[in-house]
Enzyme design. Sequence first.
Site, PDB file in Angstrom:
ATOM      1  N   GLU A 160      13.448  11.918  -3.161  1.00 18.65           N
ATOM      2  CA  GLU A 160      13.798  11.271  -3.128  1.00 18.65           C
ATOM      3  C   GLU A 160      15.749  11.132  -2.495  1.00 18.65           C
ATOM      4  OE1 GLU A 160      13.879   7.623  -2.842  1.00 18.65           O
ATOM      5  OE2 GLU A 160      11.301   7.875  -3.466  1.00 18.65           O
ATOM      6  N   GLU A 186       0.866  -0.802  -0.032  1.00 22.03           N
ATOM      7  CA  GLU A 186      -0.080   0.260  -0.145  1.00 22.03           C
ATOM      8  C   GLU A 186       0.668   1.333  -0.059  1.00 22.03           C
ATOM      9  OE1 GLU A 186      -3.675  -0.290   0.322  1.00 22.03           O
ATOM     10  OE2 GLU A 186      -2.436   1.986  -0.935  1.00 22.03           O
ATOM     11  N   ASP A 190      10.031   8.438 -10.181  1.00 22.82           N
ATOM     12  CA  ASP A 190       9.152   8.582  -9.339  1.00 22.82           C
ATOM     13  C   ASP A 190       8.172   7.544  -9.413  1.00 22.82           C
ATOM     14  OD1 ASP A 190       8.581   7.650  -6.185  1.00 22.82           O
ATOM     15  OD2 ASP A 190       7.447   9.508  -6.964  1.00 22.82           O
ATOM     16  N   LYS A 225       5.677   4.272  -9.748  1.00 22.62           N
ATOM     17  CA  LYS A 225       4.048   5.149  -9.395  1.00 22.62           C
ATOM     18  C   LYS A 225       3.020   3.842 -10.688  1.00 22.62           C
ATOM     19  CE  LYS A 225       4.777   7.385  -5.656  1.00 22.62           C
ATOM     20  NZ  LYS A 225       5.603   8.602  -5.160  1.00 22.62           N
TER      21      LYS A 225
END
Length: 358
Positions: free
Chosen positions: A218, A158, A229, A233
């Site tokens: 990051e 999650e 990133d 995702k």
Amino acid sequence: MRADLALIGFGNVARRFARVLAEKKDPLENQYDLNVRIVAIATGQHGHAFHSDGLDAVRLAQHVEHGGALEAMQAPGQRTPVSNLDCIELLAASSAPLKVVVETTTLNIRDGRPAIDHVEGAISAGCHVVTANKGPAAFAYRRLDGKARSKGVAFLFEGAVMDGVPIFNLVRETMPAVTVEAFRGVVNTTTNYIISMLESGEEFEPALAFMQQQGVAEADASLDIDGWDAAAKAAALANVLLAADVTPHDVKREGIGPATREAARAALRAGRRLRLVASGRRHATPQVSLQELAAVDLLAGVSGTANALVLQTDLLGEVAVTQLGGDLTQTAYALLSDLVAIRRRLPVLLPTPADRTP
Ligand SMILES: NC(=O)c1ccc[n+]([C@@H]2O[C@H](COP(=O)([O-])OP(=O)(O)OC[C@H]3O[C@@H](n4cnc5c(N)ncnc54)[C@H](OP(=O)(O)O)[C@@H]3O)[C@@H](O)[C@H]2O)c1
């Protein structure tokens, strides 16, 4: 029910998770029948630790934050693990009915390793896995999910997208028989904050420096500003929600830079908003692109450190989830919510409200 955990990675997220477990000890026991112990911890540069009766992870977190190595805190008579997989094997040998590996190592955007190896090792050893690392779902979801199913363990992640705000658990647990057709979202906090600052006339570098100082960007900021990133995702969302089989390298990707300032200001002057949007649709290549959005678009109103994701579904129409700012606690909570999701799946029933001690 006793739940023994091995933490692979003991950085910002895992240390906050250890503290959240301590803070939520009573509700976890009373409402979810979970007596959680952290028995093993693995890091890259700070060594390993193990105690068959459970480690004092909050004390170890303070020790690591002061630059200490875990080995220095190892109790006499306990075997010191020699590797990450050794930690997993020590967990697998525990007599606890619930054994969970919590993977929070750094994202490796090249190939998702070693996080994928940790997840695979945990599943092979018969342990459940929860992770906040995007790598496993973004690079190897099909294989890892298939392997977890065949071993009868859970593989949950999650925290990989929008921290603790439910996305994967929302669809899996609360939208039975719904097909997600597409998604679009603002899912990278650093770039969205920078774009919002550029809109208001700030410069690129100070806005990025602020995100780094806040610990939001990051460790390698190019992962954020070059769109990696968001691509990771997008790949994870596409693999899990759209039955795709892609990696972040398959995602059509765009990032931001100092030149984005003029584009963001021009969009604003035209009554529109520039946003870095991650999107995907069934049977199409996912993408991360800078888009000029109409002011009425829900994503146009997502500013600063907010994130939002819109799911287009067959039976529920469009479902939007918004996160108004997030921090480490939300990511740590994602790990906790996955842990409870695993407990809920077990055939041993949870206590009824009447059984709960106040
Ligand atoms: N920070 C957030 O808000 C956030 C939000 C969502 C998702 N995430 C994801 O959550 C994960 C953890 O983030 P974080 O902020 O906690 O990162 P972090 O502070 O950099 O911590 C990373 C941890 O992983 C360990 N590590 C690195 N390589 C390792 C290896 N090969 N074997 C064992 N341990 C290794 C590091 O150990 P050493 O320090 O000893 O090298 C450190 O304990 C990342 O994948 C990140 O993308 C973070």
